[in-house]
Design an enzyme around this catalytic site. Structure first.
Site, PDB file in Angstrom:
ATOM      1  N   ASN A 115       0.823  -1.207   0.000  1.00 59.07           N
ATOM      2  CA  ASN A 115       0.000   0.000   0.000  1.00 59.07           C
ATOM      3  C   ASN A 115       0.859   1.260   0.000  1.00 59.07           C
ATOM      4  O   ASN A 115       1.954   1.283   0.543  1.00 59.07           O
ATOM      5  CB  ASN A 115      -0.953  -0.008   1.201  1.00 59.07           C
ATOM      6  CG  ASN A 115      -0.400   0.752   2.395  1.00 59.07           C
ATOM      7  OD1 ASN A 115      -0.496   1.976   2.472  1.00 59.07           O
ATOM      8  ND2 ASN A 115       0.212   0.022   3.330  1.00 59.07           N
ATOM      9  N   PHE A 119      -1.986   8.206   4.192  1.00 54.92           N
ATOM     10  CA  PHE A 119      -2.757   8.811   5.294  1.00 54.92           C
ATOM     11  C   PHE A 119      -4.032   9.489   4.779  1.00 54.92           C
ATOM     12  O   PHE A 119      -4.353  10.619   5.159  1.00 54.92           O
ATOM     13  CB  PHE A 119      -1.922   9.836   6.063  1.00 54.92           C
ATOM     14  CG  PHE A 119      -0.781   9.275   6.852  1.00 54.92           C
ATOM     15  CD1 PHE A 119      -0.627   7.922   7.045  1.00 54.92           C
ATOM     16  CD2 PHE A 119       0.160  10.130   7.412  1.00 54.92           C
ATOM     17  CE1 PHE A 119       0.443   7.415   7.787  1.00 54.92           C
ATOM     18  CE2 PHE A 119       1.226   9.643   8.157  1.00 54.92           C
ATOM     19  CZ  PHE A 119       1.370   8.285   8.341  1.00 54.92           C
ATOM     20  N   SER A 180       5.517   5.334   8.726  1.00 55.15           N
ATOM     21  CA  SER A 180       4.925   4.991   7.435  1.00 55.15           C
ATOM     22  C   SER A 180       5.888   5.373   6.317  1.00 55.15           C
ATOM     23  O   SER A 180       6.477   6.455   6.339  1.00 55.15           O
ATOM     24  CB  SER A 180       3.601   5.727   7.233  1.00 55.15           C
ATOM     25  OG  SER A 180       3.148   5.580   5.893  1.00 55.15           O
ATOM     26  N   ASN A 182       4.976   6.081   3.331  1.00 51.00           N
ATOM     27  CA  ASN A 182       4.199   6.709   2.264  1.00 51.00           C
ATOM     28  C   ASN A 182       3.984   8.206   2.408  1.00 51.00           C
ATOM     29  O   ASN A 182       3.231   8.802   1.639  1.00 51.00           O
ATOM     30  CB  ASN A 182       2.837   6.002   2.150  1.00 51.00           C
ATOM     31  CG  ASN A 182       2.990   4.528   1.843  1.00 51.00           C
ATOM     32  OD1 ASN A 182       3.791   4.140   1.003  1.00 51.00           O
ATOM     33  ND2 ASN A 182       2.252   3.689   2.562  1.00 51.00           N
ATOM     34  N   THR A 183       4.616   8.823   3.404  1.00 53.62           N
ATOM     35  CA  THR A 183       4.594  10.276   3.560  1.00 53.62           C
ATOM     36  C   THR A 183       6.027  10.773   3.488  1.00 53.62           C
ATOM     37  O   THR A 183       6.849  10.389   4.317  1.00 53.62           O
ATOM     38  CB  THR A 183       3.955  10.685   4.906  1.00 53.62           C
ATOM     39  OG1 THR A 183       2.585  10.264   4.921  1.00 53.62           O
ATOM     40  CG2 THR A 183       4.013  12.201   5.096  1.00 53.62           C
ATOM     41  N   LYS A 214       5.107   4.266  17.231  1.00 52.25           N
ATOM     42  CA  LYS A 214       5.132   3.144  16.297  1.00 52.25           C
ATOM     43  C   LYS A 214       6.348   3.257  15.395  1.00 52.25           C
ATOM     44  O   LYS A 214       6.577   4.301  14.769  1.00 52.25           O
ATOM     45  CB  LYS A 214       3.856   3.118  15.452  1.00 52.25           C
ATOM     46  CG  LYS A 214       3.751   1.895  14.542  1.00 52.25           C
ATOM     47  CD  LYS A 214       2.360   1.786  13.934  1.00 52.25           C
ATOM     48  CE  LYS A 214       2.195   0.496  13.135  1.00 52.25           C
ATOM     49  NZ  LYS A 214       0.823   0.316  12.637  1.00 52.25           N
ATOM     50  N   THR A 242       5.562  -3.700  14.405  1.00 51.37           N
ATOM     51  CA  THR A 242       6.152  -2.673  13.563  1.00 51.37           C
ATOM     52  C   THR A 242       5.152  -2.221  12.503  1.00 51.37           C
ATOM     53  O   THR A 242       4.082  -2.810  12.342  1.00 51.37           O
ATOM     54  CB  THR A 242       7.387  -3.221  12.801  1.00 51.37           C
ATOM     55  OG1 THR A 242       6.958  -4.336  11.988  1.00 51.37           O
ATOM     56  CG2 THR A 242       8.467  -3.685  13.737  1.00 51.37           C
ATOM     57  N   ASN A 243       5.574  -1.217  11.722  1.00 58.31           N
ATOM     58  CA  ASN A 243       4.813  -0.760  10.574  1.00 58.31           C
ATOM     59  C   ASN A 243       5.105  -1.658   9.368  1.00 58.31           C
ATOM     60  O   ASN A 243       5.709  -2.716   9.513  1.00 58.31           O
ATOM     61  CB  ASN A 243       5.185   0.713  10.278  1.00 58.31           C
ATOM     62  CG  ASN A 243       4.002   1.508   9.736  1.00 58.31           C
ATOM     63  OD1 ASN A 243       3.290   1.054   8.852  1.00 58.31           O
ATOM     64  ND2 ASN A 243       3.798   2.701  10.279  1.00 58.31           N
ATOM     65  N   GLY A 268       1.866  -8.151   6.014  1.00 56.64           N
ATOM     66  CA  GLY A 268       1.552  -9.569   5.949  1.00 56.64           C
ATOM     67  C   GLY A 268       2.770 -10.437   6.213  1.00 56.64           C
ATOM     68  O   GLY A 268       3.784  -9.973   6.740  1.00 56.64           O
ATOM     69  N   GLY A 298       2.508  -9.423  10.036  1.00 58.98           N
ATOM     70  CA  GLY A 298       2.538 -10.809   9.584  1.00 58.98           C
ATOM     71  C   GLY A 298       1.836 -11.796  10.482  1.00 58.98           C
ATOM     72  O   GLY A 298       2.021 -13.006  10.338  1.00 58.98           O
ATOM     73  N   THR A 320      -3.673  -7.441   7.635  1.00 61.40           N
ATOM     74  CA  THR A 320      -3.675  -8.108   6.337  1.00 61.40           C
ATOM     75  C   THR A 320      -4.389  -9.455   6.387  1.00 61.40           C
ATOM     76  O   THR A 320      -5.061  -9.852   5.424  1.00 61.40           O
ATOM     77  CB  THR A 320      -2.233  -8.277   5.841  1.00 61.40           C
ATOM     78  OG1 THR A 320      -1.595  -6.997   5.843  1.00 61.40           O
ATOM     79  CG2 THR A 320      -2.192  -8.860   4.448  1.00 61.40           C
TER      80      THR A 320
END
Length: 340
Positions: A115, A119, A180, A182-183, A214, A242-243, A268, A298, A320
């Site tokens: 992904n 956010f 994350s 993704n930022t 986190k 974890t992330n 996952g 996971g 997941t």
């Protein structure tokens, strides 16, 4: 079995994010007044699974991780399905649409996801209003907060504090997300010299509400140790490990397919081994049982939940696995935990 057939025949053919929205709509229905008590009759966790942590009682150590319910719209339904807590978010002070679609992909061969949601959420004020209404319902809810994309990294402290002030009064705990992928620039906030003033400021804004941080699985061991020591030194209430991971090393999905998906964090089974390693490092660094360690990454079976608990986790989260195991995933894990 029925869910497996549905997944293979219908859901797998849908865009991943569209399927998630349809699933969330069904979850909201299960949490509504007419159905909720009926569902709870079959999913209520056994009292033997209760865990006292962060000043509240969790009905079971197994909860749903941040990212699944970004806007606190499915909390009652997720609780009805047997999850011991729901971590909403990631929530930002300023509402934002997230990254362009497509941004969520199945890694079916790995039973994972990739992904780069970014956010996407309706903002801290909207989430706070929903949580205020949920306070009467008894669900245990954590609020995961992150940096608004339009805010420079240099101004991140004030942005996090703004979210904390809105959400801490209506959440059972607050989690600071600096991990994350993704930022842009966000993971740089994990550096101890940057993280310390940020956590100090958010700690002050949270007041009596427990605060956790986190972290990413991609941190080297010495940085995991340094952040764990920092969290203990600042008297934080815990840490979430974890992330998602930016690594592609453990994937069995064809590399050309993964490359076509583009950037993003993987969740996952591919992150499971490293997540367990980080949990072990954190707990060895901070052995105090009052320091809450939430293990996520996971986890799909009751045996894996039990393993995380044996490695020192206070609570365990999943996300997941819901995609591949279906709506009664938490119920099956809870029942298996009691049997074993």
């Amino acid at each position: 079995m029925l869910y497996d057939l549905l997944f293979r025949g219908v859901l797998k053919r849908l865009d991943t994010e569209t399927a998630h929205h349809l699933g969330m709509a069904a979850i909201r229905v299960m949490g509504a007044a007419p159905l909720r008590p009926i569902v709870r009759r079959f999913t209520q966790p056994d009292p033997s699974l209760r865990v006292d942590a962060l000043g509240v009682t969790f009905p079971t150590p197994f909860g749903i991780a941040a990212g699944f319910d970004k806007n606190a719209v499915g909390v009652r339904g997720l609780e009805a399905l047997g999850f011991g807590h729901v971590e909403i978010g990631t929530v930002t002070a300023i509402p934002q649409p997230g990254n362009p679609s497509p941004r969520l992909f199945r890694l079916v061969a790995d039973r994972g996801l990739l992904n780069r949601m970014g956010f996407n959420n309706r903002g801290a004020a909207a989430a706070a209003r929903r949580l205020a209404r949920l306070r009467r319902g008894g669900a245990v809810v954590g609020a995961n907060i992150g940096k608004s994309r339009v805010v420079d990294v240099d101004s991140a402290l004030d942005d996090y504090v703004r979210s904390a002030r809105m959400l801490a009064p209506v959440a059972d705990y607050v989690a600071v997300n600096v991990s994350s992928p993704n930022t842009p620039g966000l993971r740089g906030l994990q550096a101890v010299e940057t993280l310390r003033p940020l956590l100090e400021a958010v700690r002050a804004a949270c007041g009596a509400t427990p605060l956790l941080v986190k972290i990413a699985p991609d941190l080297p061991d010495d940085e995991v140790i340094a952040i764990s020591r920092l969290a203990a030194d600042l008297r934080l209430d815990g840490l979430i490990a974890t992330n998602t991971t930016i690594s592609r090393d453990r994937l069995t999905t064809d590399s050309r397919e993964v490359e076509a998906m583009g950037s993003g964090g993987v969740s996952g089974p591919p992150v499971a081994e490293r997540s367990l390693e980080v949990l072990s490092i954190v707990r060895e660094t901070v052995p105090d049982p009052s320091f809450c360690v939430i293990s996520v990454g996971g986890v799909e079976t009751a045996d894996q939940v039990r393993e995380r608990l044996e490695y020192g986790a206070t609570l365990v989260q999943g996300y997941t696995g819901f995609i591949y195991r279906g709506p009664f995933w938490a119920r099956r894990i809870n029942r298996a935990l009691v049997r074993r």
